[in-house]
Design a protein around this motif. Structure first.
Motif, PDB file in Angstrom:
ATOM      1  N   TYR A  64      25.976 -17.113  20.774  1.00  0.00           N
ATOM      2  CA  TYR A  64      24.766 -16.991  20.269  1.00  0.00           C
ATOM      3  C   TYR A  64      23.769 -17.404  21.326  1.00  0.00           C
ATOM      4  N   LYS A  71      22.990 -20.695  32.307  1.00  0.00           N
ATOM      5  CA  LYS A  71      22.637 -21.938  31.973  1.00  0.00           C
ATOM      6  C   LYS A  71      22.592 -22.831  33.301  1.00  0.00           C
ATOM      7  N   LEU A 121      17.730 -16.661  17.683  1.00  0.00           N
ATOM      8  CA  LEU A 121      18.843 -17.171  18.581  1.00  0.00           C
ATOM      9  C   LEU A 121      18.230 -17.392  19.923  1.00  0.00           C
ATOM     10  N   ARG A 123      15.335 -18.414  20.637  1.00  0.00           N
ATOM     11  CA  ARG A 123      14.151 -19.509  21.016  1.00  0.00           C
ATOM     12  C   ARG A 123      14.125 -20.145  21.993  1.00  0.00           C
ATOM     13  N   PRO A 124      15.389 -20.696  22.697  1.00  0.00           N
ATOM     14  CA  PRO A 124      15.309 -21.504  23.797  1.00  0.00           C
ATOM     15  C   PRO A 124      14.721 -20.752  24.939  1.00  0.00           C
ATOM     16  N   ASN A 130       7.325 -20.194  27.352  1.00  0.00           N
ATOM     17  CA  ASN A 130       6.019 -21.052  26.610  1.00  0.00           C
ATOM     18  C   ASN A 130       5.867 -22.196  27.778  1.00  0.00           C
TER      19      ASN A 130
ATOM     20  N   TRP B  63      16.272 -27.404  29.266  1.00  0.00           N
ATOM     21  CA  TRP B  63      15.827 -26.315  28.986  1.00  0.00           C
ATOM     22  C   TRP B  63      16.051 -25.790  27.387  1.00  0.00           C
ATOM     23  N   TYR B  64      15.825 -26.688  26.615  1.00  0.00           N
ATOM     24  CA  TYR B  64      15.654 -26.465  25.280  1.00  0.00           C
ATOM     25  C   TYR B  64      17.134 -26.109  24.823  1.00  0.00           C
ATOM     26  N   SER B  65      18.056 -26.517  25.148  1.00  0.00           N
ATOM     27  CA  SER B  65      19.622 -26.069  24.836  1.00  0.00           C
ATOM     28  C   SER B  65      20.417 -27.414  25.626  1.00  0.00           C
ATOM     29  N   GLU B 114       5.951 -27.884  22.873  1.00  0.00           N
ATOM     30  CA  GLU B 114       6.972 -27.536  22.934  1.00  0.00           C
ATOM     31  C   GLU B 114       7.140 -26.139  22.107  1.00  0.00           C
ATOM     32  N   LYS B 115       6.248 -25.974  21.144  1.00  0.00           N
ATOM     33  CA  LYS B 115       5.975 -24.799  20.247  1.00  0.00           C
ATOM     34  C   LYS B 115       7.044 -24.887  19.137  1.00  0.00           C
ATOM     35  N   PHE B 116       8.488 -25.094  19.293  1.00  0.00           N
ATOM     36  CA  PHE B 116       9.243 -24.892  18.154  1.00  0.00           C
ATOM     37  C   PHE B 116       9.888 -26.354  17.943  1.00  0.00           C
ATOM     38  N   GLU B 120      14.761 -25.541  15.203  1.00  0.00           N
ATOM     39  CA  GLU B 120      14.701 -24.001  15.497  1.00  0.00           C
ATOM     40  C   GLU B 120      15.543 -23.804  16.806  1.00  0.00           C
ATOM     41  N   LEU B 121      15.098 -24.782  17.836  1.00  0.00           N
ATOM     42  CA  LEU B 121      15.873 -24.684  19.155  1.00  0.00           C
ATOM     43  C   LEU B 121      17.334 -24.732  18.869  1.00  0.00           C
ATOM     44  N   ARG B 123      19.328 -23.250  16.768  1.00  0.00           N
ATOM     45  CA  ARG B 123      19.875 -22.421  15.946  1.00  0.00           C
ATOM     46  C   ARG B 123      21.054 -21.719  16.436  1.00  0.00           C
ATOM     47  N   PRO B 124      21.467 -21.596  17.769  1.00  0.00           N
ATOM     48  CA  PRO B 124      22.610 -21.321  18.224  1.00  0.00           C
ATOM     49  C   PRO B 124      23.994 -22.071  17.987  1.00  0.00           C
ATOM     50  N   GLU B 126      23.748 -23.849  14.918  1.00  0.00           N
ATOM     51  CA  GLU B 126      23.985 -23.589  13.629  1.00  0.00           C
ATOM     52  C   GLU B 126      24.547 -22.393  13.308  1.00  0.00           C
TER      53      GLU B 126
END
Lengths: 227, 227
Positions: A64, A71, A121, A123-124, A130, B63-65, B114-116, B120-121, B123-124, B126
């Protein structure tokens, strides 16, 4: 418009899709095909990014998200100093994702096997765009490439070419003008059917105004019906 | 309950938070602290996973992950054969995420920088839990650890201990019983204030029924008000 396609594929030599895409854009001089390896020079990568208008992350979906190789590259190249701070080096550039998956489109929704949409999925990456003040493009997702018949493959190829080279992806009119340019380029490339193609192109151009009017009327009618 | 904490931190030796968390759980014999390196044995990692009831991915947000080191490990260890197919080796186990970030909690929402949201970030992850038939736990996110005062740090430590060791995280009553167990364990560990603590524990236990009734009444009243 200069486009950089960053390929993050740990098994590129066994991919069926990537050679297909590579062939689709190899005649565009402003397109840079850039497969990642684990070995790269951070400053050189940053310099390459600065020269682009559109940056594409292209990868198969692994758990996902992108394969680790992307990365690793992001964590190293996209330093805070480079992408935020006073410089915002990527500000105004476009970020597009080309994601391939062996699962069907219908699986990516609430209640289906994959549970979430591809937009959710990813979103990151949207959050990354953003934060770095890039313009996030609509995704191009390829589901089950090996199941596509030749016609569907051809449509995908044209969609991909547009995704990589069309300066404006969002309007019908811009798609029309992209097709016109493509046709003009082929005519100029000493096509044996040049005269015939030129005639087609002239007809298309002449009808463009008519098409624009029609398009506008249709969209207005649709809005009225929807409201 | 056996818990595996998978630490994905490329600069573990310079982290302030991770030693704090490590110290918080080092007296629990059923907790396995497992920092990732780029060098691992896939079969050994799979074997380790099989022995757990709860698996935690613990990492700083890059970076959001997760940092690439976790994705590299997932892409290698979580083979389709291992986690799906006929075996579903992780089915029924719990997956928790402990994520630290230097940005404030209020930044993670629509309209903020950060917008989300963090949910949400993530999700992968989840989606990964969904696919592998694991139970996805509510996130434990640590915002701006260095800004916490000693009281807040102490509360975080207890929250973390619960997140790692409490078999049931979701109910008030289970949190109470976790605290009772913790207290009992400390009394048994030859505390000089044993008698005093035993008295407190007895009082807590005696009042448990009373508390349960109160809790139930409160929640019913709240529902009525909300409706």
């Amino acid at each position: 418009m200069r486009t950089l396609i960053i390929i993050a594929h740990p098994e590129l030599e066994s991919s069926n899709l990537q050679p297909f895409f590579k062939a689709a854009v190899e005649n565009y001089s402003d397109v840079n095909w850039h497969p990642l390896s684990t070995d790269f020079d951070i400053e050189q990568e940053q310099k390459l990014l600065l020269a682009q208008d559109r940056i594409i992350f292209e990868f198969p979906l692994y758990w996902y998200s992108a394969p680790a190789i992307l990365k690793q590259w992001m964590d190293s190249v996209m330093t805070t100093k480079f992408v935020t701070g006073n410089r915002y080096a990527l500000s105004g550039k476009e970020l597009g994702l080309v994601v391939s998956t062996g699962d069907a489109e219908s699986s990516f929704q609430a209640g289906a096997t994959e549970k979430f949409t591809m937009s959710e999925l990813m979103r990151p990456f949207e959050a990354f765009a953003n934060k770095t003040r890039m313009k996030y493009l609509p995704l191009l997702t390829i589901h089950q490439f090996l199941y596509l018949n030749p016609d569907e493959q051809q449509r995908l190829l044209v969609n991909y070419q547009q995704y990589i080279t069309n300066p404006r992806l969002d309007h019908f009119k811009d798609q029309e003008s992209w097709f016109e340019n493509e046709l003009q380029n082929r005519i100029e490339a000493t096509d044996p059917h040049a005269a015939e193609l030129q005639q087609i192109l002239d007809t298309i151009k002449n009808r463009q105004d008519e098409l624009d009017d029609l398009q506008w009327n249709l969209s207005e009618m649709k809005k009225e019906e929807d409201s």
